[in-house]
Design an enzyme around this catalytic site. Sequence first.
Site, PDB file in Angstrom:
ATOM      1  CD1 TRP A   1     -24.854   7.313  30.059  1.00 26.59           C
ATOM      2  CD2 TRP A   1     -22.731   6.770  29.331  1.00 26.59           C
ATOM      3  NE1 TRP A   1     -24.569   5.960  29.578  1.00 26.59           N
ATOM      4  CE2 TRP A   1     -23.612   5.634  29.420  1.00 26.59           C
ATOM      5  CE3 TRP A   1     -21.531   6.495  28.733  1.00 26.59           C
ATOM      6  CZ2 TRP A   1     -22.982   4.402  29.051  1.00 26.59           C
ATOM      7  CZ3 TRP A   1     -21.199   5.460  28.320  1.00 26.59           C
ATOM      8  CH2 TRP A   1     -21.894   4.329  28.336  1.00 26.59           C
TER       9      TRP A   1
ATOM     10  CE  LYS B   1     -19.109   3.578  23.670  1.00 25.95           C
ATOM     11  NZ  LYS B   1     -19.443   4.323  22.592  1.00 25.95           N
TER      12      LYS B   1
ATOM     13  CG  ASP C   1      -7.104 -15.935  11.442  1.00 17.66           C
ATOM     14  OD1 ASP C   1      -7.368 -16.270  10.372  1.00 17.66           O
ATOM     15  OD2 ASP C   1      -6.813 -14.463  11.534  1.00 17.66           O
TER      16      ASP C   1
ATOM     17  CD  GLU D   1      -5.814 -19.745   8.509  1.00 15.53           C
ATOM     18  OE1 GLU D   1      -6.737 -19.738   7.301  1.00 15.53           O
ATOM     19  OE2 GLU D   1      -5.655 -18.787   8.743  1.00 15.53           O
TER      20      GLU D   1
END
Length: 683
Positions: A98, A133, A350, A403
């Site tokens: 890290w 990350k 959606d 939708e």
Amino acid sequence: MLDCLIIIKPLFVKELKKLNLVVDEPWLEAYEPKIEKRFQNYQSAIRAINDFSGSILEFARMHEFYGVHFDKLRKGWVYREWAPAAKALFLMGDFNRWNRNSHPLRSSSRGNWEIFLPYEDYKNTFIHQSKIKVRVIGANDTDLDRIPAYIRRVVQDKETHDFAGQLWFEPQPYTWSDQNFSLEEAAKMPLIYEAHVGMALEEAKVGTYKEFETLILPRIKAGGYNAIQLMAVMEHPYYGSFGYHVSNFFAPSSRFGTPEELKSLINTAHRMGIAVVMDIVHSHAVKNVNEGLNEFDGSDHQYFHPGPKGYHEGWDSKLFDYGKWEVQQFLLSNIRYWMEEFHFDGFRFDGATSIIYNHHGLVSFDSAEKYFDDGVDEDALLYLQLANTLIHALNPKALSIAEEVSGMPGLCRKVEDGGIGFDFRLAMGIPDYWIKTLKHKLDEQWDLFELWHELTNRPKLEKSIAYAESHDQALVGDKSIAFWLMDKEMYFSMTVLEQNLVVDRGIALHKMIRMITLSLGGEGYLNFIGNEFGHPEWVDFPRLGNDWSYQYARRQWSLVDDPLLRYQQLDLWDKAMIQLAKDYQLLASAPGVQLHLDPDKKILAYERGGLIFVFSFHPTESYFGFPIRVPEAGSYQILLNSDEKIYGGFERLDKTITYHTDQDQQVLLYVPNRVVMVMGRKM
């Protein structure tokens, strides 16, 4: 993966006198220039995509470029990110303990950043299941540790609750065994079981893909449904969002298991003959900076519209800028990824209304002008056209469902006809109608003219999926239909050993509501998990307000499995209803034709698929010798009726009787109160 290059050739407006949408819908002639302009925009976009990438299929391959990939020629891993406004990026993770500075990415063209890790140097540290990350020094001088945008898996630390990307390098690719699965039945007449993996178990916990596969899929198969609509697949940081605040678009939610376990679920569904449709959320994204895409490169306009236009106040989320090529590629690649990597058979989009309109549909659609004025986001419409083009290029029989509540003309027409390209639209007005009726009207006040209009008023050449209720009606703060009908009596009076007038009424109307919705309301049908047997409680995910309880984030299967409870009667009715629809290809038939409507006696009869449906919504009165004129003379017999004892009825109808038409081509029926009977002509 497709081995051949498919080029979508643009169709030129000059070759057409009129688009078919306008020919078939003469009331749209006043808006013909705008409809043609939309088609021209689509043609121009396809032309540009073909010039740039060769085809829309190649255009939708960004997930193979961005993110982490092993380069066989260079013998190492390459990680790429698109962050045009960022000042610096650094890759970090378990592999470098890290260290936030040791692995800078190099900036290249088009706002891309890249780093290469040689295999020999990192083979023992850059490994399967290790976490990563990317540190981003943003345009606004923020210094944040982010999750890569195209990451394939995201996991949450159990102690810190922090989310991180996870490398997923399975040594052997998943072996599929669904090669013989056919989408034919589901594409022609979708009978959809809407489900959420996490809340599908009775146990008060988060369910898994594996548990859904072994415990829930057999129930769906036994119910006769030919498609599943899976909710909350894409990773979302807050479980209580029902999966609608997506953070990581290429990562199947790890709270339910591994990617291979999701593949196994879909593979098993296919082997059962069941299609799997994904509830895809391209309408908005979570606003979280730590987990999602918001301000990834330090600007507010990388993936989303800048300023207020990029924020949905009602949903507290970010809104995509569909006019950007990079955003189009991100979302289109997302579609290709889920279809190819996980064998999804299509999508339920959606919030299509929110996508289409700048005002997100928060207006009254009282004028046709509103389908074509400045309230429409033309870039968003173009994106949906491209999305549907891609879906059907990947699989011509794939299901694409919108939708959409506004009634946008041409939504479910082919793009070359002047439409948007969806296969089906959810008939969202139907569940709203049922809830309003149950909340505000006594039984004797039900208006059958209004009911007929609500269930039949849809464009002739556009397909709808009808549903009596969905997850929206089941959420805490509202009630399911069963709960509206029976309320607290569901806790005390559902035993078959006693009679209760409230429960008798509730069960009778529950069966009728579902049958008339299925048989009259559309060309497809949808049921939310548990509603088929009248699940007694709402859905409420663990949150601070309920002391993080799973009490209402589950489905109580023990209720329907108990032969002493009346939930089983509703479940048996649902199975019979679905089987009838399949046996007679009911929803693939032409729309229902009204045969009789008596507003006072509350009797409605219609024909569809060669069947005669007779409903009596009267709360008290039964009628002897009631005449119904049928389309053909002959002899008729009751095939199914809701008054049978196994379905919780009172056995007032005799299925052995043959009904002969008289000189006026009528059958004379005994019609008890609160009953539906389905009749067929004897050959």
